[in-house]
Design a protein around this motif. Sequence first.
Motif, PDB file in Angstrom:
ATOM      1  N   ARG A   1      20.554  47.287 -19.746  1.00 37.42           N
ATOM      2  CA  ARG A   1      19.735  47.425 -20.963  1.00 37.42           C
ATOM      3  C   ARG A   1      19.051  46.108 -21.323  1.00 37.42           C
ATOM      4  N   VAL A   2      19.457  45.026 -20.649  1.00 40.65           N
ATOM      5  CA  VAL A   2      18.862  43.707 -20.899  1.00 40.65           C
ATOM      6  C   VAL A   2      17.734  43.489 -19.894  1.00 40.65           C
ATOM      7  N   GLN A   3      16.522  43.234 -20.398  1.00 45.89           N
ATOM      8  CA  GLN A   3      15.398  43.001 -19.487  1.00 45.89           C
ATOM      9  C   GLN A   3      15.689  41.795 -18.597  1.00 45.89           C
ATOM     10  N   HIS A   4      15.394  41.933 -17.318  1.00 43.82           N
ATOM     11  CA  HIS A   4      15.553  40.859 -16.317  1.00 43.82           C
ATOM     12  C   HIS A   4      17.013  40.418 -16.154  1.00 43.82           C
ATOM     13  N   SER A   5      17.937  41.352 -16.402  1.00 46.87           N
ATOM     14  CA  SER A   5      19.365  41.023 -16.268  1.00 46.87           C
ATOM     15  C   SER A   5      19.712  40.573 -14.848  1.00 46.87           C
ATOM     16  N   ILE A   6      19.015  41.102 -13.852  1.00 42.44           N
ATOM     17  CA  ILE A   6      19.295  40.720 -12.461  1.00 42.44           C
ATOM     18  C   ILE A   6      18.981  39.237 -12.240  1.00 42.44           C
ATOM     19  N   LEU A   7      17.827  38.791 -12.740  1.00 46.84           N
ATOM     20  CA  LEU A   7      17.461  37.384 -12.571  1.00 46.84           C
ATOM     21  C   LEU A   7      18.407  36.485 -13.359  1.00 46.84           C
ATOM     22  N   LEU A   8      18.789  36.900 -14.572  1.00 48.27           N
ATOM     23  CA  LEU A   8      19.719  36.110 -15.373  1.00 48.27           C
ATOM     24  C   LEU A   8      21.049  35.952 -14.638  1.00 48.27           C
ATOM     25  N   GLU A   9      21.479  37.002 -13.970  1.00 44.47           N
ATOM     26  CA  GLU A   9      22.773  36.974 -13.287  1.00 44.47           C
ATOM     27  C   GLU A   9      22.723  36.109 -12.031  1.00 44.47           C
ATOM     28  N   ILE A  10      21.626  36.190 -11.288  1.00 47.40           N
ATOM     29  CA  ILE A  10      21.590  35.507  -9.984  1.00 47.40           C
ATOM     30  C   ILE A  10      21.109  34.061 -10.084  1.00 47.40           C
ATOM     31  N   PHE A  11      20.209  33.778 -11.016  1.00 49.04           N
ATOM     32  CA  PHE A  11      19.553  32.462 -10.986  1.00 49.04           C
ATOM     33  C   PHE A  11      19.856  31.552 -12.171  1.00 49.04           C
ATOM     34  N   THR A  12      20.859  31.884 -12.999  1.00 52.67           N
ATOM     35  CA  THR A  12      21.190  30.960 -14.088  1.00 52.67           C
ATOM     36  C   THR A  12      22.650  30.566 -14.028  1.00 52.67           C
ATOM     37  N   ASP A  13      22.959  29.439 -14.674  1.00 55.03           N
ATOM     38  CA  ASP A  13      24.334  28.939 -14.680  1.00 55.03           C
ATOM     39  C   ASP A  13      25.247  29.854 -15.497  1.00 55.03           C
ATOM     40  N   GLU A  14      24.702  30.442 -16.561  1.00 60.29           N
ATOM     41  CA  GLU A  14      25.561  31.245 -17.434  1.00 60.29           C
ATOM     42  C   GLU A  14      25.977  32.561 -16.769  1.00 60.29           C
ATOM     43  N   GLY A  15      24.996  33.268 -16.193  1.00 62.63           N
ATOM     44  CA  GLY A  15      25.303  34.600 -15.661  1.00 62.63           C
ATOM     45  C   GLY A  15      25.617  35.535 -16.818  1.00 62.63           C
ATOM     46  N   ILE A  16      25.585  36.833 -16.561  1.00 62.12           N
ATOM     47  CA  ILE A  16      25.973  37.800 -17.592  1.00 62.12           C
ATOM     48  C   ILE A  16      26.829  38.851 -16.912  1.00 62.12           C
ATOM     49  N   GLY A  17      27.522  39.675 -17.696  1.00 63.88           N
ATOM     50  CA  GLY A  17      28.308  40.758 -17.108  1.00 63.88           C
ATOM     51  C   GLY A  17      29.637  40.288 -16.548  1.00 63.88           C
ATOM     52  N   THR A  18      30.204  41.121 -15.680  1.00 66.61           N
ATOM     53  CA  THR A  18      31.519  40.866 -15.086  1.00 66.61           C
ATOM     54  C   THR A  18      31.378  40.671 -13.584  1.00 66.61           C
ATOM     55  N   MET A  19      31.949  39.600 -13.073  1.00 71.14           N
ATOM     56  CA  MET A  19      31.898  39.318 -11.636  1.00 71.14           C
ATOM     57  C   MET A  19      33.279  39.502 -11.033  1.00 71.14           C
ATOM     58  N   VAL A  20      33.344  40.281  -9.938  1.00 70.40           N
ATOM     59  CA  VAL A  20      34.600  40.487  -9.201  1.00 70.40           C
ATOM     60  C   VAL A  20      34.518  39.674  -7.913  1.00 70.40           C
ATOM     61  N   VAL A  21      35.569  38.918  -7.638  1.00 68.11           N
ATOM     62  CA  VAL A  21      35.601  38.078  -6.429  1.00 68.11           C
ATOM     63  C   VAL A  21      36.818  38.454  -5.592  1.00 68.11           C
ATOM     64  N   PRO A  22      36.792  38.175  -4.285  1.00 69.43           N
ATOM     65  CA  PRO A  22      37.971  38.452  -3.463  1.00 69.43           C
ATOM     66  C   PRO A  22      39.163  37.612  -3.920  1.00 69.43           C
ATOM     67  N   ASP A  23      40.358  38.065  -3.587  1.00 72.65           N
ATOM     68  CA  ASP A  23      41.548  37.257  -3.870  1.00 72.65           C
ATOM     69  C   ASP A  23      41.460  35.952  -3.098  1.00 72.65           C
ATOM     70  N   ALA A  24      42.041  34.901  -3.657  1.00 67.71           N
ATOM     71  CA  ALA A  24      42.006  33.594  -2.988  1.00 67.71           C
ATOM     72  C   ALA A  24      42.723  33.699  -1.645  1.00 67.71           C
TER      73      ALA A  24
END
Length: 309
Positions: free
Chosen positions: A273-296
């Motif tokens: 619902r946020v315009q340009h959310s994809i660019l905000l997530e990929i190209f900024t330091d803050e990022g938005i949303g929830t990120m899932v990463v593999p276990d260490a």
Amino acid sequence: MSAARKHTALPKAQILIEALPWLTRHNGKTVVIKFGGNAMIDEELKAAFAQDVVFLRHAGLKPVVVHGGGPQISAQLDKQGLVSEFKAGLRVTTPEAMDVVRMVLAGQVQRELVGLLNQHGPLAVGMTGEDAHTITAVQHRPTIDGESVDIGRVGEITAIDTGAIQALLDDGRIPVVSSIARSADDHHVYNVNADTAAAALAAALNAETLMVLTDVEGLYEDWPNSDDVISRLTASQLEKLLPELSSGMVPKMQGCLHAVRNGVETARVIDGRVQHSILLEIFTDEGIGTMVVPDAPIDVHTGPEQGES
């Protein structure tokens, strides 16, 4: 005059420079984006989504778009007098309903998205999971009250062939994939959950990132008591949370889990619902949303020495 001009342009330069480390990191990498929710219905959000995807392509990434079309399918079924029935959160899909699903996904939603992307150049190519055996499925029979239930043409993915998508990416195109698949057993066409299809494609393509657009800000820490979003969690942490999630979030988060457990570096649920959310997530330091990463990975000092079998 020149000082004023320099002053007004400076913020733009700073924004571009902030993107530099991310541009370097993501260059040449494949990113699979699940397009859905409000971003799919609102005209301005649709246009912004298309701009974002084209921007990724010109920034050196290789975007692949996967879409469903729940609201559009329901509207068309209503128009044709076909009842939408759901069991275990899945649409009961008769052969007649499947004809509508196929027509709406491949003939309406996909065509519109391809058209929006191609306003920016000869980039997007539409296809379905049927094309070149990209997605193969069998009938999915959910268990309800301990019994296996027939809900019609709802598919469970059995195989992915990335050949056609990879060929398009190598040619600089943007594949737009409708989440329908053919069965190798009965040769029927099946409707596949688009979140699940996006995750399976991300894993098979060795994508760097899976991005799932939703109508929420991300995964909430303690909904409905709080609207704090979990910004980052590991596969194991997510697995523990799955039983507590609302039914709509389950296929999205299961998809994220599947992706990061099968070679995808990050899976992200972001607010479409946020315009340009994809660019905000990929190209900024803050990022938005929830990120899932593999276990260490296991610490090499406590695990087997490198080089040992």
